[in-house]
Design a protein around this motif. Structure first.
Motif, PDB file in Angstrom:
ATOM      1  N   SER A 144      44.596  41.966  28.636  1.00  0.00           N
ATOM      2  CA  SER A 144      44.326  40.786  29.461  1.00  0.00           C
ATOM      3  C   SER A 144      44.685  39.480  28.751  1.00  0.00           C
ATOM      4  N   THR A 193      47.342  28.715  40.999  1.00  0.00           N
ATOM      5  CA  THR A 193      46.213  29.515  41.478  1.00  0.00           C
ATOM      6  C   THR A 193      45.264  28.645  42.292  1.00  0.00           C
ATOM      7  N   SER A 244      37.110  37.640  31.572  1.00  0.00           N
ATOM      8  CA  SER A 244      36.898  37.875  33.008  1.00  0.00           C
ATOM      9  C   SER A 244      37.907  38.868  33.568  1.00  0.00           C
ATOM     10  N   GLY A 266      41.151  38.286  34.117  1.00  0.00           N
ATOM     11  CA  GLY A 266      42.150  37.681  34.998  1.00  0.00           C
ATOM     12  C   GLY A 266      43.481  37.348  34.360  1.00  0.00           C
ATOM     13  N   PRO A 306      45.367  41.990  36.453  1.00  0.00           N
ATOM     14  CA  PRO A 306      45.000  42.306  37.843  1.00  0.00           C
ATOM     15  C   PRO A 306      46.141  42.930  38.634  1.00  0.00           C
ATOM     16  N   SER A 339      40.505  45.364  35.780  1.00  0.00           N
ATOM     17  CA  SER A 339      40.251  43.920  35.691  1.00  0.00           C
ATOM     18  C   SER A 339      38.953  43.548  36.415  1.00  0.00           C
ATOM     19  N   ALA A 388      35.423  41.967  34.813  1.00  0.00           N
ATOM     20  CA  ALA A 388      34.692  40.824  35.368  1.00  0.00           C
ATOM     21  C   ALA A 388      33.243  41.193  35.657  1.00  0.00           C
ATOM     22  N   ALA A 440      41.437  31.424  37.791  1.00  0.00           N
ATOM     23  CA  ALA A 440      41.640  32.876  37.769  1.00  0.00           C
ATOM     24  C   ALA A 440      40.344  33.604  37.450  1.00  0.00           C
ATOM     25  N   ARG A 465      38.121  33.684  40.496  1.00  0.00           N
ATOM     26  CA  ARG A 465      38.571  34.716  41.446  1.00  0.00           C
ATOM     27  C   ARG A 465      38.095  36.101  41.018  1.00  0.00           C
ATOM     28  N   MET A 466      38.185  36.371  39.705  1.00  0.00           N
ATOM     29  CA  MET A 466      37.786  37.693  39.227  1.00  0.00           C
ATOM     30  C   MET A 466      36.292  37.921  39.415  1.00  0.00           C
ATOM     31  N   LYS A 503      35.681  38.707  42.972  1.00  0.00           N
ATOM     32  CA  LYS A 503      36.109  40.073  43.289  1.00  0.00           C
ATOM     33  C   LYS A 503      35.086  41.095  42.816  1.00  0.00           C
TER      34      LYS A 503
END
Length: 370
Positions: free
Chosen positions: A74, A148, A304, A306, A311, A318, A322, A341, A344-345, A348
């Motif tokens: 990552s 992003t 995280s 991302g 991802p 990923s 997170a 990013a 977002r993770m 998710k």
């Protein structure tokens, strides 16, 4: 068995890093979010760097199995923090990814990502120029929020601008925001395409003295990765730095009621060494109320999941990364982060997360609202 023609970089530094990691008794194993999430020996820093060493010594070919291992990173840099030799595992793996691209064995998800980048100029199937125009692009604008935020979190851009104006730093979105910084190409191992993209970005920016950059990944790319390929860019000023130093003169706001936990973004922290400015902003927005942090924070903060195009290549891993980092930050807290990013993770992974920009805009009563 010898595998002629399968050697990756002949860079002595990379050769040394592959060899040192291979000889190490896996002292950094606990620090790798991918190997902790997958519980597989192949994706420990040792396992991934062993691939590099075997390629260097021609003991294995660069095949699909090798590629699967070197894309399992990552780009968080935490293993380097725990390495006695300071081995930079993530860049060493990117060099191997470039070899996977050359050998035609990169994951299919990488091919799709690069094809989309060629079509749209970013990893997203949207027009960044239209998104930048909608966000308030102006010819003399200096704010570079990153693609992003523009493509996926436009309210973050509005909140960043509103909070900046509240502290006496009105910002308009730069025309350069209609371009991605190119980080996905670098992380994907398409290094020639990355260099060409960086040169194009620099050419478009030749009359621009400085940019106020919001996304830590973009700031890292412009200020660290571009110089590595010989490309000069405008001065990079971080949004968190510019806002934090103006805050003491702008206390007029309403403290935000929030059970918050702060997550250190990898590129902002370990990448650029910024730990105090985002904390000062969050502390200010909460009216001095304390916020939670993970036991492992700052230069030892968790990831995280991302970055590093993980991802794309390992989507389930990923999200699990997170989830684990969210757990480390406290099960009930709202996770505040300065990285789009990362936010977002966390979402998710089923966690409530807010952008640092949004929390500060809320303090000043200027939040745009999701």
């Amino acid at each position: 068995m010898s595998h002629d023609g399968m050697r990756p970089s002949s860079d002595p530094r990379r050769q040394r890093e592959y060899a040192y990691c291979t000889a190490c008794p896996k002292l950094c194993r606990f620090s790798c979010p991918v190997s902790e999430a997958e519980r597989r020996e192949t994706v420990t820093p040792w396992g991934k760097m062993e691939v590099g060493h075997q390629l260097e010594t021609r003991q294995r070919p660069m095949d699909a199995a090798s590629a699967e291992a070197v894309y399992a990173c990552s780009d968080c840099g935490r293993c380097t923090e725990h390495c006695k030799h300071g081995n930079e595992v993530a860049p060493a793996l990117v060099a191997l990814r470039a070899e996977a691209v050359r050998a035609g064995v990169a994951p299919e998800s990488i091919t799709k990502l690069v094809d989309r980048f060629a079509s749209h100029g970013s990893p997203f199937p949207t027009s960044l120029r239209q998104a930048a125009q909608k966000a308030g692009m102006r010819d003399d604008g200096t704010y570079f929020p990153g693609c992003t935020a523009l493509a996926k979190q436009p309210n973050l851009v509005d909140d960043a601008r509103a909070a900046s104006e509240a502290v006496g730093m009105p910002l308009a979105v730069s025309p350069l925001a209609s371009r991605c910084c190119g980080y996905p190409l670098w992380a994907a191992g398409h290094l020639q395409a990355f260099r060409a993209h960086a040169e194009g970005f620099a050419e478009a920016a030749r009359e621009v003295p400085s940019l106020v950059v919001g996304d830590p990944g973009c700031a890292y790319t412009l200020s660290v990765l571009y110089p590595q390929v010989g490309v000069r860019t405008p001065e990079v000023r971080l949004w968190v730095d510019e806002v934090a130093r103006r805050l003491p003169e702008h206390a007029g706001g309403k403290p935000v009621e929030l059970d918050a936990a702060y997550h250190d973004p990898c590129h902002l922290g370990r990448g650029l060494g910024r730990y105090e400015a985002p904390r000062a902003i969050l502390q200010h927005a909460l009216g001095g109320k304390p916020f939670a942090e993970a036991n492992d924070a700052r230069n030892d903060a968790g990831c995280s999941g991302g970055g590093g195009v993980l991802p794309r290549t390992h989507p389930e891993t990923s999200v699990e990364i997170a989830r684990r980092q969210g757990e480390a930050l406290g099960e009930r807290a709202t996770i505040v982060t300065a990285c789009p990013a990362a936010r977002r993770m966390f979402e998710k992974a089923g966690r409530k997360s807010l952008a640092l920009e949004t929390v500060l805009a809320r303090f000043f009563g200027r939040e745009s609202g999701d």
